[in-house]
Design an enzyme around this catalytic site. Structure first.
Site, PDB file in Angstrom:
ATOM      1  N   ASP A  12      18.912 -21.924  44.836  1.00  0.00           N
ATOM      2  CA  ASP A  12      19.442 -21.399  43.408  1.00  0.00           C
ATOM      3  C   ASP A  12      18.209 -20.117  43.981  1.00  0.00           C
ATOM      4  O   ASP A  12      17.226 -19.901  45.069  1.00  0.00           O
ATOM      5  CB  ASP A  12      19.108 -21.422  41.995  1.00  0.00           C
ATOM      6  CG  ASP A  12      19.349 -20.826  40.829  1.00  0.00           C
ATOM      7  OD1 ASP A  12      20.264 -19.986  40.452  1.00  0.00           O
ATOM      8  OD2 ASP A  12      17.949 -20.768  40.109  1.00  0.00           O
ATOM      9  N   ASP A  14      16.941 -16.699  41.492  1.00  0.00           N
ATOM     10  CA  ASP A  14      15.785 -16.619  40.261  1.00  0.00           C
ATOM     11  C   ASP A  14      15.083 -17.851  39.813  1.00  0.00           C
ATOM     12  O   ASP A  14      16.011 -18.811  39.488  1.00  0.00           O
ATOM     13  CB  ASP A  14      16.571 -16.213  38.978  1.00  0.00           C
ATOM     14  CG  ASP A  14      17.825 -14.456  38.824  1.00  0.00           C
ATOM     15  OD1 ASP A  14      17.217 -13.778  38.680  1.00  0.00           O
ATOM     16  OD2 ASP A  14      18.103 -14.805  40.031  1.00  0.00           O
ATOM     17  N   ASP A 170      16.032 -24.707  39.460  1.00  0.00           N
ATOM     18  CA  ASP A 170      15.138 -24.666  37.976  1.00  0.00           C
ATOM     19  C   ASP A 170      16.005 -24.597  36.406  1.00  0.00           C
ATOM     20  O   ASP A 170      14.839 -24.422  35.586  1.00  0.00           O
ATOM     21  CB  ASP A 170      14.393 -22.827  38.618  1.00  0.00           C
ATOM     22  CG  ASP A 170      14.970 -22.112  37.740  1.00  0.00           C
ATOM     23  OD1 ASP A 170      16.972 -21.387  38.570  1.00  0.00           O
ATOM     24  OD2 ASP A 170      14.884 -20.875  37.327  1.00  0.00           O
TER      25      ASP A 170
END
Length: 218
Positions: A12, A14, A170
């Site tokens: 991922d 960000d 995250d």
């Protein structure tokens, strides 16, 4: 703890590779300012990140009607495009870990809900574009994470099995997307998602720093 062996790593963006919260908060607060509303602290915006621009605006403007949300989302994209690369930076250890896996001959890609042109712009500015053969954003799929489409698209391109591929995210949506595609999953607890939500999605591993990854993944 057993060490997993993988051929490819899907990240991922960000909250995993880069900390974009300051620039995202700046753009969001420019939107609120235009509507005559008070700014939202960066710490709160940080918790709102994940799912794309529309999801962010829904969290910033929870009582806004649909037409206002559409307008705010379009405005946010414009404002963010003006400041997306001002304060954004790599998380500690990211470049050395990417170099480690590049030297080991591993394939690496990005699967993100962020626009591809912004993601490409940032990895170029931050000097890490050479590590990634693929960047898959919302423009390339019909369904965003937690749907596994972006992960499966990368696997199809690589022609590798999901059991030898790692997904690092995250948020719970990242972990759910990886699990649905059959990959090994790692929850990055240093990012934007709440730890309880990430653990609730039952990732195979968790890390509190990117530097921990090479010790877990051969």
């Amino acid at each position: 703890m057993d060490s997993y062996q993988v051929d490819g790593l899907i990240f991922d963006f960000d909250g995993v590779l880069v900390d974009t919260a300051e620039d995202i908060a700046s753009a969001a607060n420019r939107v609120l300012q235009q509507y005559g509303m008070s700014a939202v602290p960066v710490g709160i915006v940080r918790r709102y990140i994940g799912g794309g621009a529309e999801a962010l605006m829904r969290r910033v403007l929870p009582e806004a009607p649909e037409d206002r949300l559409r307008e705010a989302t379009a405005l946010f994209k414009t404002k963010y495009g003006e400041c997306y690369d001002v304060q954004t930076s790599l998380y500690p250890g990211v470049e050395e870990v990417l170099e480690h896996y590049l030297a080991a001959g591993k394939r690496m890609a990005i699967a993100t809900n962020k626009g591809e042109h912004l993601t490409e712009g940032l990895i170029r500015k931050l000097g890490v574009h050479g590590y990634f053969g693929l960047v898959i954003g919302p423009e390339s799929v019909a369904h965003r994470k937690p749907d596994p489409e972006s992960v499966e698209l990368i696997l199809k391109h690589w022609r590798v099995g999901p059991e030898r591929t790692l997904l690092i995210g995250d948020t719970a949506d990242d972990i759910l997307a990886g699990k649905a595609a059959g990959t090994v999953t790692v929850g990055a607890l240093y990012g934007y998602g709440a730890e309880r939500d990430i653990r609730g999605a039952r990732p195979d591993l968790v890390i509190r720093s990117m530097r921990e990854l090479p010790g877990l993944i051969s």
